[in-house]
Design a protein around this motif. Structure first.
Motif, PDB file in Angstrom:
ATOM      1  N   GLU B  10       0.849  -1.202   0.000  1.00 37.77           N
ATOM      2  CA  GLU B  10       0.000   0.000   0.000  1.00 37.77           C
ATOM      3  C   GLU B  10       0.881   1.247   0.000  1.00 37.77           C
ATOM      4  O   GLU B  10       1.923   1.267   0.645  1.00 37.77           O
ATOM      5  CB  GLU B  10      -0.844   0.008   1.277  1.00 37.77           C
ATOM      6  CG  GLU B  10      -2.051  -0.898   1.230  1.00 37.77           C
ATOM      7  CD  GLU B  10      -3.092  -0.417   0.236  1.00 37.77           C
ATOM      8  OE1 GLU B  10      -3.544   0.733   0.412  1.00 37.77           O
ATOM      9  OE2 GLU B  10      -3.430  -1.157  -0.698  1.00 37.77           O
ATOM     10  N   PRO B  11       0.473   2.292  -0.729  1.00 42.06           N
ATOM     11  CA  PRO B  11       1.270   3.516  -0.645  1.00 42.06           C
ATOM     12  C   PRO B  11       1.227   4.102   0.774  1.00 42.06           C
ATOM     13  O   PRO B  11       0.175   4.090   1.411  1.00 42.06           O
ATOM     14  CB  PRO B  11       0.610   4.454  -1.649  1.00 42.06           C
ATOM     15  CG  PRO B  11      -0.723   3.873  -1.944  1.00 42.06           C
ATOM     16  CD  PRO B  11      -0.652   2.414  -1.662  1.00 42.06           C
ATOM     17  N   ILE B  12       2.382   4.580   1.224  1.00 39.23           N
ATOM     18  CA  ILE B  12       2.461   5.136   2.588  1.00 39.23           C
ATOM     19  C   ILE B  12       2.055   6.607   2.572  1.00 39.23           C
ATOM     20  O   ILE B  12       1.461   7.110   3.515  1.00 39.23           O
ATOM     21  CB  ILE B  12       3.895   4.918   3.150  1.00 39.23           C
ATOM     22  CG1 ILE B  12       4.012   5.320   4.615  1.00 39.23           C
ATOM     23  CG2 ILE B  12       4.944   5.641   2.354  1.00 39.23           C
ATOM     24  CD1 ILE B  12       5.318   4.859   5.255  1.00 39.23           C
ATOM     25  N   LEU B  13       2.364   7.275   1.442  1.00 37.37           N
ATOM     26  CA  LEU B  13       2.071   8.707   1.342  1.00 37.37           C
ATOM     27  C   LEU B  13       1.486   8.993  -0.043  1.00 37.37           C
ATOM     28  O   LEU B  13       2.046   8.558  -1.044  1.00 37.37           O
ATOM     29  CB  LEU B  13       3.362   9.517   1.540  1.00 37.37           C
ATOM     30  CG  LEU B  13       3.222  11.005   1.795  1.00 37.37           C
ATOM     31  CD1 LEU B  13       2.711  11.261   3.205  1.00 37.37           C
ATOM     32  CD2 LEU B  13       4.568  11.709   1.610  1.00 37.37           C
ATOM     33  N   VAL B  14       0.355   9.701  -0.080  1.00 39.50           N
ATOM     34  CA  VAL B  14      -0.302  10.005  -1.354  1.00 39.50           C
ATOM     35  C   VAL B  14      -0.603  11.500  -1.440  1.00 39.50           C
ATOM     36  O   VAL B  14      -1.157  12.081  -0.508  1.00 39.50           O
ATOM     37  CB  VAL B  14      -1.636   9.216  -1.484  1.00 39.50           C
ATOM     38  CG1 VAL B  14      -2.331   9.554  -2.799  1.00 39.50           C
ATOM     39  CG2 VAL B  14      -1.385   7.727  -1.376  1.00 39.50           C
ATOM     40  N   CYS B  15      -0.227  12.108  -2.559  1.00 40.51           N
ATOM     41  CA  CYS B  15      -0.563  13.508  -2.831  1.00 40.51           C
ATOM     42  C   CYS B  15      -1.586  13.529  -3.949  1.00 40.51           C
ATOM     43  O   CYS B  15      -1.343  12.960  -5.010  1.00 40.51           O
ATOM     44  CB  CYS B  15       0.667  14.255  -3.337  1.00 40.51           C
ATOM     45  SG  CYS B  15       1.527  15.141  -2.094  1.00 40.51           S
ATOM     46  N   ARG B  16      -2.748  14.179  -3.699  1.00 40.74           N
ATOM     47  CA  ARG B  16      -3.774  14.232  -4.740  1.00 40.74           C
ATOM     48  C   ARG B  16      -4.088  15.675  -5.106  1.00 40.74           C
ATOM     49  O   ARG B  16      -4.587  16.419  -4.274  1.00 40.74           O
ATOM     50  CB  ARG B  16      -5.075  13.575  -4.246  1.00 40.74           C
ATOM     51  CG  ARG B  16      -5.056  12.073  -4.348  1.00 40.74           C
ATOM     52  CD  ARG B  16      -6.430  11.491  -4.058  1.00 40.74           C
ATOM     53  NE  ARG B  16      -6.243  10.171  -3.478  1.00 40.74           N
ATOM     54  CZ  ARG B  16      -6.307   9.916  -2.177  1.00 40.74           C
ATOM     55  NH1 ARG B  16      -6.617  10.878  -1.343  1.00 40.74           N
ATOM     56  NH2 ARG B  16      -6.094   8.709  -1.720  1.00 40.74           N
ATOM     57  N   GLU B  17      -3.754  16.045  -6.353  1.00 36.49           N
ATOM     58  CA  GLU B  17      -4.133  17.364  -6.894  1.00 36.49           C
ATOM     59  C   GLU B  17      -3.767  18.496  -5.943  1.00 36.49           C
ATOM     60  O   GLU B  17      -4.584  19.376  -5.672  1.00 36.49           O
ATOM     61  CB  GLU B  17      -5.648  17.400  -7.177  1.00 36.49           C
ATOM     62  CG  GLU B  17      -6.128  16.336  -8.158  1.00 36.49           C
ATOM     63  CD  GLU B  17      -5.780  16.686  -9.605  1.00 36.49           C
ATOM     64  OE1 GLU B  17      -5.908  17.875  -9.964  1.00 36.49           O
ATOM     65  OE2 GLU B  17      -5.366  15.783 -10.343  1.00 36.49           O
ATOM     66  N   VAL B  18      -2.552  18.471  -5.418  1.00 32.98           N
ATOM     67  CA  VAL B  18      -2.162  19.452  -4.408  1.00 32.98           C
ATOM     68  C   VAL B  18      -1.675  20.750  -5.054  1.00 32.98           C
ATOM     69  O   VAL B  18      -0.829  20.742  -5.943  1.00 32.98           O
ATOM     70  CB  VAL B  18      -1.054  18.866  -3.493  1.00 32.98           C
ATOM     71  CG1 VAL B  18      -0.424  19.962  -2.649  1.00 32.98           C
ATOM     72  CG2 VAL B  18      -1.629  17.773  -2.619  1.00 32.98           C
ATOM     73  N   LEU B  33       2.779  25.671  -6.134  1.00 31.66           N
ATOM     74  CA  LEU B  33       2.589  24.340  -6.720  1.00 31.66           C
ATOM     75  C   LEU B  33       1.221  24.248  -7.385  1.00 31.66           C
ATOM     76  O   LEU B  33       0.243  24.797  -6.874  1.00 31.66           O
ATOM     77  CB  LEU B  33       2.683  23.286  -5.616  1.00 31.66           C
ATOM     78  CG  LEU B  33       4.003  23.270  -4.854  1.00 31.66           C
ATOM     79  CD1 LEU B  33       3.872  22.481  -3.574  1.00 31.66           C
ATOM     80  CD2 LEU B  33       5.109  22.692  -5.728  1.00 31.66           C
ATOM     81  N   LYS B  34       1.178  23.573  -8.526  1.00 37.75           N
ATOM     82  CA  LYS B  34      -0.084  23.462  -9.254  1.00 37.75           C
ATOM     83  C   LYS B  34      -0.427  22.000  -9.512  1.00 37.75           C
ATOM     84  O   LYS B  34       0.260  21.328 -10.260  1.00 37.75           O
ATOM     85  CB  LYS B  34      -0.004  24.223 -10.572  1.00 37.75           C
ATOM     86  CG  LYS B  34       0.124  25.730 -10.358  1.00 37.75           C
ATOM     87  CD  LYS B  34       0.610  26.420 -11.619  1.00 37.75           C
ATOM     88  CE  LYS B  34       1.165  27.788 -11.295  1.00 37.75           C
ATOM     89  NZ  LYS B  34       2.626  27.859 -11.463  1.00 37.75           N
ATOM     90  N   SER B  35      -1.467  21.555  -8.865  1.00 33.30           N
ATOM     91  CA  SER B  35      -2.035  20.235  -9.137  1.00 33.30           C
ATOM     92  C   SER B  35      -1.002  19.108  -9.146  1.00 33.30           C
ATOM     93  O   SER B  35      -0.811  18.423 -10.153  1.00 33.30           O
ATOM     94  CB  SER B  35      -2.753  20.303 -10.490  1.00 33.30           C
ATOM     95  OG  SER B  35      -3.784  19.367 -10.507  1.00 33.30           O
ATOM     96  N   ILE B  36      -0.360  18.928  -8.022  1.00 27.78           N
ATOM     97  CA  ILE B  36       0.673  17.895  -7.899  1.00 27.78           C
ATOM     98  C   ILE B  36       0.048  16.595  -7.401  1.00 27.78           C
ATOM     99  O   ILE B  36      -0.645  16.595  -6.390  1.00 27.78           O
ATOM    100  CB  ILE B  36       1.756  18.335  -6.887  1.00 27.78           C
ATOM    101  CG1 ILE B  36       2.438  19.620  -7.347  1.00 27.78           C
ATOM    102  CG2 ILE B  36       2.739  17.217  -6.601  1.00 27.78           C
ATOM    103  CD1 ILE B  36       3.615  19.443  -8.234  1.00 27.78           C
ATOM    104  N   SER B  37       0.274  15.509  -8.118  1.00 35.26           N
ATOM    105  CA  SER B  37      -0.202  14.197  -7.661  1.00 35.26           C
ATOM    106  C   SER B  37       0.923  13.174  -7.781  1.00 35.26           C
ATOM    107  O   SER B  37       1.575  13.096  -8.820  1.00 35.26           O
ATOM    108  CB  SER B  37      -1.379  13.715  -8.504  1.00 35.26           C
ATOM    109  OG  SER B  37      -2.473  14.584  -8.363  1.00 35.26           O
ATOM    110  N   PHE B  38       1.137  12.411  -6.731  1.00 36.98           N
ATOM    111  CA  PHE B  38       2.079  11.291  -6.792  1.00 36.98           C
ATOM    112  C   PHE B  38       1.878  10.443  -5.553  1.00 36.98           C
ATOM    113  O   PHE B  38       1.160  10.856  -4.629  1.00 36.98           O
ATOM    114  CB  PHE B  38       3.537  11.774  -6.884  1.00 36.98           C
ATOM    115  CG  PHE B  38       4.046  12.488  -5.667  1.00 36.98           C
ATOM    116  CD1 PHE B  38       4.679  11.786  -4.646  1.00 36.98           C
ATOM    117  CD2 PHE B  38       3.895  13.863  -5.538  1.00 36.98           C
ATOM    118  CE1 PHE B  38       5.150  12.444  -3.528  1.00 36.98           C
ATOM    119  CE2 PHE B  38       4.375  14.533  -4.423  1.00 36.98           C
ATOM    120  CZ  PHE B  38       4.998  13.824  -3.415  1.00 36.98           C
TER     121      PHE B  38
END
Lengths: 262, 241
Positions: B10-18, B33-38
């Protein structure tokens, strides 16, 4: 006891000769101070005479409402000046200054006039206004010094504070050292004044009392009270000011509001 | 290596549309920052690379809640960061700042300065030093007189003492000479490979990325423009000069 010598209007104007000497030096040495000096002299005359007449009426009216109103105006001016000395604007600083100066000064003033001196009636403007003015003026300088020092420390030690935050320290813990050094900076001039008092020159209030015919021993007792009350007012007001201001630089999530610093 | 097991961790850390972030040289309400996801999986090593002003550090500072995003969501173990205790987050997601600040006093005093009255044994201090390749004799050295590379290693050791799951490193080798760079880069790699620590490293140095390996996010003007492998990123940077 000989009555005090009143300075006549003509003799007061003669005192201007001393400013003429300063003007001469400024002109001869091209210091460029002439304009500022003339304005400063005029304002000294104007401001002090306005205050003088105001006090004459205040003493004659002898009403607690007027004494209170005078305090509120003095408090507003002191808060304005204290906040103006911060290099970087801090949102809400004016109210923080009003609250901290009001509380710090009121507690000190009430204790000095009521408990130590025993002024009767409690609002007697002859005591309350000059003593309150000294308390407020010093509290103002103390709060401004504390605020300015804290801001400066935060600017120069922002990396240290962030290091502590990154390790998981709470916001207030991370700025603890800066907070202490700011309160110390506010207190040191007062402590130095207490150490030096009476050695080189006599303090203004004591000089005034002696000139107006008070026994030096009575004047000394008043001066001791003045020194102690100033220390108390500076400590209370700078502590309260910082206590409230420090929280402005931090969020509830222990984040540093860097746009208020850098 | 082929994954024989079908289930990925499972991913430990998720960035959604930040979006959002804070940078010193950008007005406070302008978005860095513009719409960062990873997303990052446990035990992974992710590098974030980009020119100065691209928002690398601003992004890193969102991950330990030094700042909050204006839009989007960051989740740690599936839970939004803003729903967790920020002090707890900073212990579990430890940020090592670019400038290794040492407090006045010895290395021991530096390491013992812990939040929440956390007590540490002498053995724990020695172990922390060993993990960053320093001898126990360092404990009694004056921390402010150490070299840049030594300070950086003490700084990492200090963060490790909180027992983090993720280590965020902001330009860990940018102020170091070549020899110290190699030492610190090897140490960081060890933490990932041997200790299994999840790493997120911000850097502009191809050398460091090459040694770290793993995935690399290329950031430009606050956006992720590409995701590549470390070997590819290093050669990309060399082409650009």
């Amino acid at each position: 006891m000989k009555p005090i010598i009143n300075v006549g209007t003509f003799h007061l104007l003669l005192a201007l000769a001393m400013i003429a000497a300063v003007l001469a030096i400024s002109y001869r040495e091209r210091l460029g101070l002439e304009r500022d000096l003339i304005i400063a002299t005029a304002r000294t005359f104007l401001q002090l005479f306005v205050v003088g007449y105001f006090l004459v009426y205040l003493f004659a009216w002898d009403r607690w409402e007027l004494v209170l109103l005078t305090f509120i105006l003095m408090l507003a001016a002191a808060s304005w000046i204290a906040v103006g000395r911060l290099t970087r604007p801090l949102p809400g600083a004016r109210w923080i200054a009003v609250v901290s100066l009001a509380v710090g000064s009121a507690i000190t003033l009430a204790f000095v006039t009521h408990v130590v001196i025993g002024v009767d009636p409690w609002y007697d403007p002859r005591y309350v206004i000059p003593i309150g003015g000294m308390i407020l003026g010093n509290a103002m300088t103390g709060a401004a010094l504390a605020g300015e020092r804290f801001q400066g420390e935060l600017r120069s030690r922002v990396e240290e504070v962030e290091t502590l935050l990154a390790l998981g320290f709470a916001g207030l813990e991370a700025v603890q050292d800066l907070y202490r050094s700011a309160i110390r900076a506010a207190m040191i001039p007062t402590i130095n004044a207490m150490l030096a008092v009476g050695i080189v020159q006599l303090p203004g209030m004591m000089t005034g009392q002696i000139l107006s015919g008070t026994s030096p021993l009575v004047a000394v007792k008043y001066q001791v009270v003045v020194m102690l009350m100033i220390a108390c007012a500076v400590a209370l007001s700078s502590f309260l000011f910082l206590h409230l201001a420090v929280r402005r630089y931090l969020t509830p999530a222990h984040q540093l509001r860097r746009h208020l610093i850098v | 290596m082929e994954l024989t097991n079908e289930t990925e961790p499972e991913p430990i850390l998720v960035c959604r549309e930040v979006s959002g972030g804070y940078a010193v040289d950008v007005p406070p309400h302008q978005q860095v920052l513009k719409s960062i996801s990873f997303q990052v999986r446990a035990g992974e090593c992710l590098s974030i690379m980009g020119p100065s002003g691209s928002g690398k550090s601003a992004l890193l500072r969102l991950l330990n809640r030094f700042d909050d995003p204006q839009q989007g969501e960051i989740c740690f173990h599936g839970r939004p960061l803003h729903s967790l205790d920020p002090l707890e987050i900073r212990r579990r997601i430890a940020l090592v700042l670019q400038q290794a600040v040492m407090f006045h006093g010895t290395v021991r005093e530096n390491l013992l300065r812990r939040p929440g009255g956390q007590q540490l044994s002498e053995a724990a201090l020695v172990q922390a030093l060993e993990e960053v390749g320093l001898d126990r004799l360092f404990l009694d050295r004056n921390a402010t007189e150490l070299s840049g590379g030594e300070k950086q290693r003490i700084s990492i050791a200090r963060s490790l003492l909180g027992g983090p799951e993720i280590l965020l490193l902001d330009e860990p080798t940018s102020a170091l000479d070549a020899r110290s760079l190699h030492l610190v880069a090897d140490l960081i790699t060890q933490l990932n490979r041997v200790r299994g620590l999840t790493l997120i490293v911000v850097t502009h140095q191809a050398e460091l990325i090459h040694r770290l390996g793993g995935r690399v996010l290329l950031l430009e003007k606050g956006q992720i423009i590409r995701e590549v492998r470390a070997e590819e990123a290093a050669s990309l940077m060399e082409q650009r000069g």
